[in-house]
Design an enzyme around this catalytic site. Structure first.
Site, PDB file in Angstrom:
ATOM      1  N   ARG A 153      35.534  30.645  -5.573  1.00 25.86           N
ATOM      2  CA  ARG A 153      35.486  31.528  -4.405  1.00 25.86           C
ATOM      3  C   ARG A 153      35.305  30.760  -3.089  1.00 25.86           C
ATOM      4  O   ARG A 153      35.459  31.305  -2.013  1.00 25.86           O
ATOM      5  CB  ARG A 153      34.358  32.552  -4.566  1.00 25.86           C
ATOM      6  N   LYS A 162      31.405  22.846  -4.099  1.00 23.90           N
ATOM      7  CA  LYS A 162      30.728  23.671  -3.089  1.00 23.90           C
ATOM      8  C   LYS A 162      29.337  23.156  -2.747  1.00 23.90           C
ATOM      9  O   LYS A 162      28.901  23.292  -1.612  1.00 23.90           O
ATOM     10  CB  LYS A 162      30.691  25.139  -3.508  1.00 23.90           C
ATOM     11  N   GLY A 222      29.062  29.081 -19.405  1.00 16.47           N
ATOM     12  CA  GLY A 222      27.908  29.907 -19.097  1.00 16.47           C
ATOM     13  C   GLY A 222      26.651  29.090 -18.843  1.00 16.47           C
ATOM     14  O   GLY A 222      26.593  27.893 -19.154  1.00 16.47           O
ATOM     15  N   ARG A 267      28.894   5.668  23.625  1.00 17.15           N
ATOM     16  CA  ARG A 267      29.393   5.378  22.274  1.00 17.15           C
ATOM     17  C   ARG A 267      28.446   4.434  21.537  1.00 17.15           C
ATOM     18  O   ARG A 267      27.557   3.837  22.139  1.00 17.15           O
ATOM     19  CB  ARG A 267      30.811   4.810  22.386  1.00 17.15           C
ATOM     20  N   TYR A 294      39.101  -6.192  25.886  1.00 13.50           N
ATOM     21  CA  TYR A 294      39.967  -6.406  24.730  1.00 13.50           C
ATOM     22  C   TYR A 294      41.238  -7.089  25.195  1.00 13.50           C
ATOM     23  O   TYR A 294      41.939  -6.597  26.083  1.00 13.50           O
ATOM     24  CB  TYR A 294      40.276  -5.034  24.105  1.00 13.50           C
ATOM     25  N   ALA A 322      34.975  -4.449  46.549  1.00 21.41           N
ATOM     26  CA  ALA A 322      35.746  -3.348  45.963  1.00 21.41           C
ATOM     27  C   ALA A 322      37.175  -3.785  45.682  1.00 21.41           C
ATOM     28  O   ALA A 322      37.747  -4.587  46.418  1.00 21.41           O
ATOM     29  CB  ALA A 322      35.737  -2.157  46.911  1.00 21.41           C
TER      30      ALA A 322
HETATM   31  C1  UD1 Z   1      23.208  34.085 -12.624  1.00 20.68           C
HETATM   32  C2  UD1 Z   1      22.300  34.846 -13.563  1.00 20.68           C
HETATM   33  C3  UD1 Z   1      21.849  36.136 -12.895  1.00 20.68           C
HETATM   34  C4  UD1 Z   1      21.163  35.816 -11.577  1.00 20.68           C
HETATM   35  C5  UD1 Z   1      22.049  34.947 -10.690  1.00 20.68           C
HETATM   36  C6  UD1 Z   1      21.291  34.442  -9.515  1.00 20.68           C
HETATM   37  C7  UD1 Z   1      23.047  34.310 -15.820  1.00 20.68           C
HETATM   38  C8  UD1 Z   1      23.795  34.797 -16.997  1.00 20.68           C
HETATM   39  N1  UD1 Z   1      23.010  35.134 -14.781  1.00 20.68           N
HETATM   40  O1  UD1 Z   1      24.365  34.862 -12.401  1.00 20.68           O
HETATM   41  O2  UD1 Z   1      20.968  36.849 -13.740  1.00 20.68           O
HETATM   42  O3  UD1 Z   1      20.804  37.000 -10.911  1.00 20.68           O
HETATM   43  O4  UD1 Z   1      22.516  33.800 -11.414  1.00 20.68           O
HETATM   44  O5  UD1 Z   1      22.122  33.744  -8.629  1.00 20.68           O
HETATM   45  O6  UD1 Z   1      22.480  33.232 -15.846  1.00 20.68           O
HETATM   46  N2  UD1 Z   1      26.857  27.144 -13.933  1.00 20.68           N
HETATM   47  C9  UD1 Z   1      27.111  25.986 -14.654  1.00 20.68           C
HETATM   48  N3  UD1 Z   1      27.870  26.077 -15.776  1.00 20.68           N
HETATM   49  C10 UD1 Z   1      28.378  27.262 -16.239  1.00 20.68           C
HETATM   50  C11 UD1 Z   1      28.104  28.427 -15.476  1.00 20.68           C
HETATM   51  C12 UD1 Z   1      27.335  28.345 -14.360  1.00 20.68           C
HETATM   52  O7  UD1 Z   1      26.664  24.902 -14.283  1.00 20.68           O
HETATM   53  O8  UD1 Z   1      29.037  27.253 -17.269  1.00 20.68           O
HETATM   54  C13 UD1 Z   1      26.028  27.031 -12.711  1.00 20.68           C
HETATM   55  C14 UD1 Z   1      26.747  27.477 -11.463  1.00 20.68           C
HETATM   56  O9  UD1 Z   1      27.338  26.353 -10.794  1.00 20.68           O
HETATM   57  C15 UD1 Z   1      25.627  28.051 -10.625  1.00 20.68           C
HETATM   58  C16 UD1 Z   1      24.629  28.565 -11.648  1.00 20.68           C
HETATM   59  O10 UD1 Z   1      24.934  27.921 -12.855  1.00 20.68           O
HETATM   60  O11 UD1 Z   1      24.997  27.038  -9.852  1.00 20.68           O
HETATM   61  C17 UD1 Z   1      24.691  30.081 -11.803  1.00 20.68           C
HETATM   62  O12 UD1 Z   1      25.955  30.433 -12.322  1.00 20.68           O
HETATM   63  P1  UD1 Z   1      26.775  31.695 -11.822  1.00 20.68           P
HETATM   64  O13 UD1 Z   1      28.043  31.783 -12.583  1.00 20.68           O
HETATM   65  O14 UD1 Z   1      26.878  31.680 -10.340  1.00 20.68           O
HETATM   66  O15 UD1 Z   1      25.828  32.872 -12.302  1.00 20.68           O
HETATM   67  P2  UD1 Z   1      25.732  34.336 -11.714  1.00 20.68           P
HETATM   68  O16 UD1 Z   1      26.830  35.140 -12.258  1.00 20.68           O
HETATM   69  O17 UD1 Z   1      25.560  34.279 -10.265  1.00 20.68           O
END
Ligand code: UD1
Ligand code: CA
Length: 462
Positions: A16, A23, A79, A335, A389, A425
């Site tokens: 996004r 990001k 996840g 500078r 220069y 001058a």
């Molecule tokens: C998650 C939480 C949610 C919470 C929210 C707060 C879960 C299932 N949900 O949702 O309850 O309210 O954060 O912001 O945990 N990331 C990884 N690897 C992955 C997936 C995610 O490193 O496979 C990292 C992302 O970069 C991010 C963080 O984990 O920094 C959270 O992931 P994101 O997908 O944004 O979770 P949300 O859907 O926002």
């Protein structure tokens, strides 16, 4: 008290953000978003900090080099639970707790994290969730509590019932868990949900089933846990950060006329009774002393500014040192590598580059001084240029104390002008000028009487 390690999740796809860059490396008040999360983790007592990154995030690896923060790679973003699991080996043998943070949540204060860690430890909980009640619970995971107020689960917005969606208390994404329990339990998390992801939040149910202590604890205002998914979120975070930085400076005695429109990087220092006008950009390692005035439109980047300095509108000063009482601008450009001495004057459309202006020296108008040393109280006339220069190398111009340089002089460097010397001058100076001498290279003025009249007549006969 056990040890504390921190794991920062940053392997998400961050689609996004619509950016070629990760990001968490986007800038916020002059520093990458991730740097704030690392700093908060360290300041709350984590001595071992690691970041979970994706396989394509070599930019994060690059950034972490030399910071003392390690990384682990999550091969596929399956996840949040899967992301934490990627660190199992890295934290093997560690006894104590692991604080799980999100790399895209930069505004949280170390104090709030400390409160959270203490609360979880005081309750002797194995798993703690930092919760919050933002004005708009939006897509955050809802904290479901039973009639006794005990948390029973966290339900993701995508899976919540209409009734659950009305819950105001949500998961900030920050958790703390005892290490060995955490890594043993992650294997029990399944991905039979709306996103087919392994949710870390499922650990709540697992903990309850096993009868280990689990709590949700609210601390700090919700804006501290504002996450960044889009550039709009980043701009909002910048606004909140700006407010925090500027309020901090004002409470220490800096006078910001319009603190919403004054753009100061984290870590900048400003002394008491220094007034800063709006639309100024004060960046990097800039230090400003007491009693200064920084007018509108000024850009200061890694500048060290003494006391009682006046920088007038639209001047730009980079990687340079300005001493007490100096006055610069409007429209001065200083500078890198320059030093402006005590009470010196740098006027409009004057450019300095690697130039030392000693105390009381003046260059008030339209001048270029590069690779030059200008002695104390010397005066540089309007339109003076150092020709530093020769197309191959840069050369120095030295101008002695108290020298007087007329307007429109060129110094063909390397060249030296002695103490108290005068340069007429319009001169082009190619040889050294001894102390106290006059140098002048002007061709003598010719007078042709009646010239204009003659010219007119010529034109008539044609
Ligand atoms: C998650 C939480 C949610 C919470 C929210 C707060 C879960 C299932 N949900 O949702 O309850 O309210 O954060 O912001 O945990 N990331 C990884 N690897 C992955 C997936 C995610 O490193 O496979 C990292 C992302 O970069 C991010 C963080 O984990 O920094 C959270 O992931 P994101 O997908 O944004 O979770 P949300 O859907 O926002
Ligand atoms: Ca998120």
């Amino acid at each position: 008290m056990g040890k504390l390690a921190a794991l920062i999740l940053a392997a998400g796809k961050s689609t996004r953000m619509k950016s070629a860059r990760s990001k968490v490396l986007h800038g916020l008040a002059g520093r990458p978003v991730l740097s704030y999360v690392i700093e908060a983790a360290r300041r709350c007592g984590a001595d071992d900090v690691r970041v979970v990154i994706g396989p394509d995030q070599s930019d994060i690896k690059e950034y972490l080099r030399g910071t003392g923060v390690g990384y682990v790679v999550q091969r596929k973003a399956l996840g949040t639970a899967h992301a934490v699991k990627a660190a199992a080996n890295a934290f093997k043998g560690l006894s104590g707790d692991i604080l799980i943070l999100c790399g895209d949540v930069p505004l949280m204060r170390a104090e709030s994290l400390k409160q959270f860690v203490s609360a979880v430890r005081a309750k002797r909980a194995t798993l703690g969730v930092l919760s919050m009640t933002p004005p708009e619970p939006g897509s955050y995971g809802r904290i479901v509590r039973d009639l006794d107020g005990k948390m029973t689960r966290i339900v993701e917005a995508k899976e919540a019932t209409d009734k659950e969606m009305t819950i105001r208390e949500v998961n900030s994404g920050i958790l703390m868990a005892e290490r060995s329990w955490l890594f043993n339990s992650l294997g029990k998390v399944r991905n039979d949900n709306a996103k087919s992801e392994y949710y870390i939040t499922d650990l709540v149910g697992i903990a309850l089933k096993e009868g280990v202590g689990v709590i949700a604890h609210r601390c700090g205002p919700a804006w501290e846990f504002h996450g960044i998914n889009t550039r709009v979120d980043l701009a909002r975070a910048a606004e909140l950060m700006r407010e925090r930085i500027n309020e901090g400076l004002m409470l220490k005695g800096a006078g910001l006329i319009d603190y919403r429109h004054t753009y100061i990087d984290a870590g900048v220092r400003i002394g008491q009774d220094t007034t800063v006008l709006p639309f100024t950009f004060i960046q990097g390692q800039t230090r400003i002393g007491a009693g200064c005035t920084i007018e509108n439109g000024v850009v200061l980047r890694n500048a060290t500014i003494g006391n009682g300095v006046h920088v007038k509108a639209h001047s730009v000063i980079e990687d340079s040192i300005i001493s007490d009482g100096a006055i610069l601008g409007p429209f001065a450009r200083v500078r890198p590598g320059s030093k402006v001495g005590k009470d010196a004057r740098i006027g409009n459309f004057v450019e300095l580059k690697k130039c030392t202006m000693r105390s009381g020296a003046k260059a008030n108008h339209l001048t270029y001084l590069g690779d030059a040393v200008v002695g104390a109280n010397a005066n540089i006339g309007c339109g003076t240029i150092t020709c530093n220069y020769d197309g191959v190398a840069k050369h120095m111009t030295h101008i002695g104390d108290g020298a007087f340089i007329g307007s429109d002089v060129q110094f063909v460097a390397p060249v030296r002008v002695g103490k108290g010397a005068v340069v007429g001058a319009g001169s082009t100076i190619t040889r050294d000028v001894p102390a106290g001498a006059l140098a002048i290279t002007r061709t003598e003025q010719k007078i042709v009487r009646g010239y204009a009249e003659k010219k007119k007549k010529k034109r008539k006969y044609k």
